[in-house]
Design a protein around this motif. Structure first.
Motif, short mmCIF file in Angstrom:
data_model
loop_
_atom_site.label_atom_id
_atom_site.label_comp_id
_atom_site.label_asym_id
_atom_site.label_seq_id
_atom_site.Cartn_x
_atom_site.Cartn_y
_atom_site.Cartn_z
N HIS B 45 0.80 -1.25 -0.04
CA HIS B 45 0.07 -0.17 -0.06
C HIS B 45 1.05 1.19 0.05
O HIS B 45 0.45 2.39 -0.05
N VAL B 46 2.05 1.00 0.10
CA VAL B 46 2.95 1.97 0.23
C VAL B 46 3.78 2.54 -1.18
O VAL B 46 3.79 1.65 -1.87
N SER B 229 -0.88 16.17 2.67
CA SER B 229 -0.75 15.45 1.40
C SER B 229 -1.78 14.21 1.59
O SER B 229 -2.24 13.68 0.60
N TYR B 230 -1.91 13.72 2.82
CA TYR B 230 -2.80 12.57 3.12
C TYR B 230 -4.32 12.84 2.60
O TYR B 230 -4.92 12.04 2.00
N GLY B 233 -4.34 13.13 -0.96
CA GLY B 233 -4.15 11.98 -1.45
C GLY B 233 -2.91 11.96 -2.33
O GLY B 233 -2.61 10.82 -3.27
N TYR B 235 0.26 10.63 -1.77
CA TYR B 235 0.65 9.57 -1.11
C TYR B 235 2.30 9.71 -1.01
O TYR B 235 3.04 9.47 0.17
N GLU B 236 2.98 9.78 -2.22
CA GLU B 236 4.46 10.04 -2.26
C GLU B 236 4.90 11.03 -1.47
O GLU B 236 5.81 10.97 -0.69
N ILE B 238 3.62 12.19 1.34
CA ILE B 238 3.62 11.62 2.79
C ILE B 238 5.12 11.12 3.14
O ILE B 238 5.69 11.36 4.24
#
Lengths: 287, 270
Positions: B45-46, B229-230, B233, B235-236, B238
């Protein structure tokens, strides 16, 4: 000559009430001026307490501690201690350690610089003046500490097993250094040790202490010629006689300490048997 | 063969190998669904490190990213400096004076177990600006550690140093300045290093909770950057934010270590 210390009827105990623990009781002791008095006794007999009383870090519970007839108040620079392990300030280099006393008293630099330099030279640390204590060997640390005390020109030097923990070689060198310093200055010295060879080599007077309560068991005059050399002292019959005499006394005291311990244990066992006697006869009570 | 190989070079080499291996495993884990059809739990998920790196490069040109960094750093420095300024004198006072210790210690011990983040709502209430609230929470994070280290350090000074100093004729102020203070410096350095670590932990969380500073999204700091960022959306970003905090904390600790070594030249270091 100044610098004679005297203890009269000195008692020292720690704690209060039931927790009271007497260490010294009725101690009379003379430390004559200008002589090197070595105090030797079985370990745990209260020598370190004696050092603190002489230095003035602590007061006696009873009795008097005097220097040249005047009672000793708090700690002051007329009686300086060289501690068991190095108590040089780790955060100061050797030169600053040695200069600490005069500087703290606000003495002007011209009043102590020459002496400090001469002392560092004298104890062979001139090249190490800028080093921190942690960068010195054990022997160098002790020499730096001797210099730090001597620059204050104390009347009495109190040394509490100062060379303990050094290897045999360094120890012998330190004895020579220390004896030389004493012979030059002839300041009153009170040197506490548990090492008989060290004691005989250094002492003018050897004071053998007894165990619990610590009292003067015997004073032996060490009439060996000065300056002394380790080889001469080793070969000397007189030195051997003194050593044997002191060892005999120390052995007796050690045995007394041991017997004292087992007597207490014996009393306890007897009391325990008596407590049980009415109910169940034990083999001891029947016999 | 040179037996006295520079340990630094060797250590550096090993550190590089470890970092590269870590990145590779991460990349594999993150992309395994696309490449092998099997999703690795959690790591799947990362975002993969290559995507994070790309996002990072993009961000390096974005002044907002740098402003977040500066905002957090300023808050950390403000809280940390205040904690040192109050904590060191208080610690010395508590160590030196028995009456002060009896008066202040119970209060200190009562407040100490409260996690710094539990202070956030109260801090927002009783400080006039958001900025002060966050700095205060950061201060709380470092303060107790510093005080306790100073009390411990000053309280553990060998009594023979005092005896020697007093016997040689030193009086109160001199003993304090030339014995107590330098003897406590190593403990202060340790307290500062630990405290600095805590301030970074605290500042980020405080920024997330309080929703950044009064100066809008770019003044929100790293914590708000991550949170934003979260929400958005990205995610990078974060992960970029997380690593940035790691780097910032490490840099601060390293700076403190060097400063600490300079002010305690007498300590033997391996």
């Amino acid at each position: 000559m100044n610098g004679a210390m005297q203890l009269l009827g000195v008692a020292k105990s720690y704690g209060e009430g039931a927790a009271r623990r007497p260490v010294l009781e009725g101690l009379d002791l003379d430390i004559p001026a200008g002589r090197l008095t070595v105090i030797i006794g079985p370990s745990g007999c209260g020598k370190s307490t004696l050092v603190r009383l002489l230095a003035g870090f602590e007061r006696p519970t009873r009795g008097s501690v005097t220097l040249d007839g005047r009672p000793v108040g708090g700690a002051d620079r007329r009686r300086l201690v060289v501690f068991q392990e190095s108590a040089l300030f780790p955060w100061m280099n050797v030169a600053d350690n040695v200069a600490y006393g005069p500087r703290a008293r606000g003495v002007r630099p011209q009043g102590w610089r020459p002496q400090a330099a001469a002392l560092l030279e004298r104890v062979g640390l001139r090249a190490f003046a800028g080093r921190y204590p942690s960068q010195l060997s054990g022997g160098m640390q002790r020499r730096a500490e001797l210099a730090r005390a001597l620059v204050n020109e104390p009347e009495v030097m109190i040394l509490d097993e100062p060379f303990r923990g050094l290897d045999a070689m360094t120890r012998e060198l330190m004895h020579a250094y220390y004896a030389d310093l004493f012979e030059e200055t002839r300041r009153t010295q009170c040197f506490v040790t548990t090492d008989i060879d060290e004691a005989v080599f250094l002492a003018d007077r050897l004071v053998v202490m007894s165990h619990a309560p610590m009292r003067v068991r015997e004073v032996i005059e060490v009439d060996l010629p000065r300056p002394r050399r380790a080889a001469d002292v080793l070969a000397s019959d007189r030195a051997n006689d003194i050593k044997m005499r002191a060892l005999t006394l120390l052995h007796e005291e050690a045995m007394r300490a041991f017997a004292g311990g087992s007597r207490a244990a014996g009393d306890f066992l007897a009391a325990y048997a008596r407590r049980r006697a009415p109910a169940v006869p034990t083999p001891e009570t029947r016999a | 063969m040179n037996l006295l190989a520079d340990p630094r070079t060797r250590a550096t080499r090993r550190a590089l190998v470890s970092l590269v291996a870590f990145a590779l495993l991460w990349e594999l884990g993150a992309r395994s669904k696309a490449w092998f059809g099997v999703a690795v739990p959690w790591v799947g998920h990362v975002p993969p490190p290559s995507a994070v790196l790309a996002a990072w490069v993009r961000l390096l040109g974005d002044p907002g990213y740098w402003q977040s960094w500066v905002a957090s750093l300023l808050r950390v420095l403000a809280g940390f400096t205040a904690a040192m300024a109050v904590g060191i004198p208080l610690g010395l006072l508590l160590a030196m004076n028995r009456v002060c210790r009896m008066i202040f210690f119970p209060v200190l011990e009562l407040l100490r177990p409260i996690p710094p983040l539990a202070w956030v709502p109260a801090a927002i209430l009783f400080w006039p600006t958001q900025e002060l609230s966050i700095a205060f929470v950061t201060f709380v994070g470092a303060f107790f550690t510093i005080v306790l280290n100073v009390v411990g350090g000053a309280g553990a000074i060998d009594v023979r140093y005092f005896q020697a100093a007093r016997a040689m004729g030193a009086t109160g102020w001199n003993v304090f300045r030339r014995v107590v203070l330098p003897a406590t410096v190593p403990a202060i350095v340790v307290g500062a290093a630990v405290g600095m670590g805590i301030t970074w932990e605290v500042v980020v969380a405080a920024e997330m909770i309080s929703g950044g500073g009064s100066s809008g999204a770019t003044g929100g700091g790293m914590g708000f950057f991550i949170w934003n960022s979260y929400i958005g959306g990205a995610y990078e970003q974060i992960v970029v934010g997380m690593i940035s905090i790691g780097i910032a904390g490490y840099a601060c600790s390293e700076a403190l270590r060097r400063l600490g070594a300079r002010v305690t030249p007498w300590l033997v270091r391996a």
